[in-house]
Scaffold this active site. Structure first.
Site, PDB file in Angstrom:
ATOM      1  N   ASP A   1       0.856  -1.265   0.040  1.00 49.42           N
ATOM      2  CA  ASP A   1       0.139   0.219   0.228  1.00 49.42           C
ATOM      3  C   ASP A   1       0.837   1.313   0.008  1.00 49.42           C
ATOM      4  OD1 ASP A   1      -2.821   1.018   0.401  1.00 49.42           O
ATOM      5  OD2 ASP A   1      -1.812   1.997   1.990  1.00 49.42           O
TER       6      ASP A   1
ATOM      7  N   GLU B   1       1.133  -0.582  -4.945  1.00 50.34           N
ATOM      8  CA  GLU B   1       0.081   0.668  -5.479  1.00 50.34           C
ATOM      9  C   GLU B   1       1.248   1.857  -5.521  1.00 50.34           C
ATOM     10  OE1 GLU B   1      -1.724   2.786  -2.537  1.00 50.34           O
ATOM     11  OE2 GLU B   1      -3.316   3.081  -3.610  1.00 50.34           O
TER      12      GLU B   1
HETATM   13  C1  NOJ Z   1      -4.243   3.196  -0.396  1.00 52.46           C
HETATM   14  C2  NOJ Z   1      -5.635   2.253  -0.360  1.00 52.46           C
HETATM   15  O1  NOJ Z   1      -5.975   1.609  -1.545  1.00 52.46           O
HETATM   16  C3  NOJ Z   1      -6.865   3.251   0.337  1.00 52.46           C
HETATM   17  O2  NOJ Z   1      -7.873   2.681   0.298  1.00 52.46           O
HETATM   18  C4  NOJ Z   1      -6.372   3.752   1.533  1.00 52.46           C
HETATM   19  O3  NOJ Z   1      -7.243   4.630   2.143  1.00 52.46           O
HETATM   20  C5  NOJ Z   1      -5.085   4.376   1.399  1.00 52.46           C
HETATM   21  N1  NOJ Z   1      -3.917   3.482   0.747  1.00 52.46           N
HETATM   22  C6  NOJ Z   1      -4.279   4.585   2.781  1.00 52.46           C
HETATM   23  O4  NOJ Z   1      -4.084   3.384   3.288  1.00 52.46           O
END
Ligand code: NOJ
Ligand code: MG
Length: 585
Positions: A245, A307
């Site tokens: 993430d 991500e």
């Molecule tokens: C990316 C995640 O996909 C999202 O849902 C989240 O709010 C943020 N990172 C913070 O963790």
């Protein structure tokens, strides 16, 4: 075959005589059996896998509390197997106060009782394995919950051993009685200052996301040790890897330079800002190498997905490292084209195809943070046709596709109608400009029965969208032309056609409306033509130049529009929004 040619040309077709030959639409394939479908095994399995993202709260409820859970996911593994899914990425199921719906983790090595027990989790992994489905976990590395025991200790006193596990700074002009101003102008992604004053120890802590999500201090070696331990914990339980993430947010400028402002204001009323001093610092890559080396201790070629909404292909390509960082950085450039544009897709697919790291692309068009593709790419009139076209784009290009639950049904974004109904805090703060992410997180639509077969509760945690009456697994399974059967057909083709499974990809021509490309593996060639316009279009390729012989013919593997259309290499007639996949013979 001149597959490596760089100069390519679409053939103008008006000069050719038109004889419209009837081409049968490909019938959807019958449901697969475990043995009928080749599932990726062995090294580099992730190159051939179809990944499916599950938002566990919304997939399937098994205990009638209106919230999806692990047993629910397990009960739907046959559906996923039948669809042709090879790996599921499950968004966080760890104990969490749920401010950010699981992305605020209070304990990294446990399961939130809301979703079940560790035994349920182990059972899910075991049952998935029986069906050749791997389980990918979410690794939330940038921040914890403010209720995590690490942070509770850190905030308890300035000399606590874990004080430095988070990013604490004095305020500007702070005195014994005055907290001063925030250390600098950095802003949270979710609105307002990224600094939160903590009265007890009289300092500010840094949070890139919600106030309840303090950032870990990755400059502290103990943080590395603790987080590596998290990886070990889940690898030992048999997971296949991690989706990491918000990885580009790990480090901040130690000198706390102010970020530059950009014109305008965001939905929360703040001045727009460029996150120059908090994004993509070079040390991020040291952490990615470290994560790679931890997971590589385990067999099975563990996968890492990142991500990272990188601004361009050069930044994206860095995520591959020298083959020693991640295999699959999610391609946000392609996901976020946000309109049907053959030239733009051609440009971006060409760019990632020739990325300097020779990395494997990872394609997706929807996830739990962005409105669903049915709405984003739909024109309001032909959305179902466009959904099929997007499925062709996602599933016939050379890369690892990552689906989001329900996209295979044509699920649409269903935002809350009133601010009182919003769950996601950014939707409350930014209403009505920003309605939050509830709209793309509504329950999976299994059936037309009550609550779409998602739960036996009368009130699921988010309401069932009205479209569930017709867009659901039960109804679409019976309709050979449904979006669901399009996905099934295309996923099966990816596995059975060597050119789609392993082939290289080359764009042909520069038609303003049609994205045309070839996939090739040895002598096997598949041609894909996608008409992104609402007009009938005709394109073609020179058979001797691209298809290996002057007499090459095309036979349809999939045609998203049932109508008869002509399909000879030099003369491919495409109905509005049609997508055709054809094999060269
Ligand atoms: C990316 C995640 O996909 C999202 O849902 C989240 O709010 C943020 N990172 C913070 O963790
Ligand atoms: Mg439940």
């Amino acid at each position: 075959m001149h597959w490596t040619k760089s100069v390519v040309a679409a053939i103008a077709t008006c000069a050719l005589s038109v004889s419209i030959g009837a081409l049968a639409q490909t019938a959807p394939l019958p449901p697969s059996t475990p043995s009928a479908q080749s599932q990726p095994t062995g090294p580099e399995w992730w190159r051939h896998a179809v990944i499916y993202e599950i938002y566990p709260r919304s997939f399937q409820d098994s205990d009638g509390d209106g919230i999806g859970d692990i047993k629910g996911v397990t009960s739907r593994l046959d559906y996923l197997h039948d669809l042709g899914i090879d790996a599921i990425w499950i968004t966080p199921m760890y104990p969490s106060p749920g401010i950010d719906y699981g992305y605020d983790i209070s304990d990294y090595t446990a399961i939130d009782p809301l979703y079940g027990s560790m035994a349920d989790f182990d059972n899910l992994v075991a049952e998935a394995k029986k069906r050749n489905i791997r389980v990918i976990m979410d690794y939330v590395i940038n921040h914890t919950s403010d209720q995590n025991k690490w942070f509770l200790e850190s905030r308890s006193s300035r000399d606590n051993p874990k004080r430095d596990w988070y990013v604490w700074r004095d305020g500007k002009g702070e005195t014994a009685t005055d907290k001063g101003e925030s250390p600098n102008n950095w802003q949270s992604w979710f609105g307002h200052s990224a600094w939160q004053w903590d009265e007890k120890t009289r300092q500010y802590y840094y949070h890139y996301f919600y106030v309840q999500q303090p950032d870990l201090n990755w400059r502290n070696p103990e943080v590395h040790k603790a987080m590596d331990g998290v990886l070990d914990f889940w690898m030992k339980r048999g997971v296949a890897g991690f989706r990491i993430d918000a990885v580009s947010r790990l480090y901040e400028d130690p000198n706390l330079h102010d970020d530059p402002y950009l014109p305008g204001h965001n939905a929360y009323g703040d001045r727009n800002i460029q996150h120059k001093y908090t994004d993509d610092l070079p040390q991020v890559h040291d952490v990615l190498k470290e994560v790679r080396s931890v997971v590589n201790k385990y067999p099975g070629d563990p996968v890492l997905v990142t991500e990272a909404d990188e601004p361009n292909v050069e930044a994206l390509a860095k995520m591959y490292g020298n083959g020693d960082e991640v295999q699959l950085p999610m391609d946000f450039q392609i996901a976020d084209v946000n309109k049907l544009s053959a030239p733009r897709f051609r440009e971006l697919f060409n760019e990632i195809e020739s990325n300097s790291a020779h990395g494997q692309p990872e394609y997706f068009f929807s996830n739990h943070d962005q409105p669903r593709q049915w709405d984003r790419y739909g024109d309001g009139e032909h959305n179902d046709q466009i959904a099929k076209l997007m499925a062709v784009l996602e599933l016939t290009t050379r890369g690892t596709p990552q689906m989001y639950y329900g996209e295979e049904l044509g699920m649409r974004t269903t935002d809350p109608a009133r601010v009182e109904d919003v769950h996601d805090p950014i939707g409350k703060l930014g209403w009505p400009k920003e309605k939050g992410r509830d709209g793309e997180r509504t329950p999976m639509q299994w059936a037309s029965s009550s609550e779409a077969g998602f739960t036996t509760a009368t009130k699921p945690w988010l309401p069932i969208p009205p479209s569930a009456i017709t867009y659901n697994v039960e109804a679409e399974s019976k309709d050979p032309n449904s979006i669901l059967n399009t996905y099934k057909t295309l996923i099966a083709l990816r596995k059975s056609e060597p050119a789609l499974r392993d082939g290289s990809q080359m764009s042909i021509g520069n038609d303003p409306d049609v994205f045309l490309y070839l996939r090739q593996s040895g002598n096997a060639i598949v041609l894909v033509a996608i008409n992104m316009s609402d007009q009938r279009r005709t394109v073609g390729v020179k058979p001797d130049e691209y298809l290996g012989s002057t007499t090459a013919r095309l036979s349809t593997l999939y045609n998203s529009i049932g109508n008869a259309s002509e399909l000879s290499p030099a003369h491919i007639v495409l109905e509005p929004f049609a997508a055709v996949v054809a094999k060269v013979q």
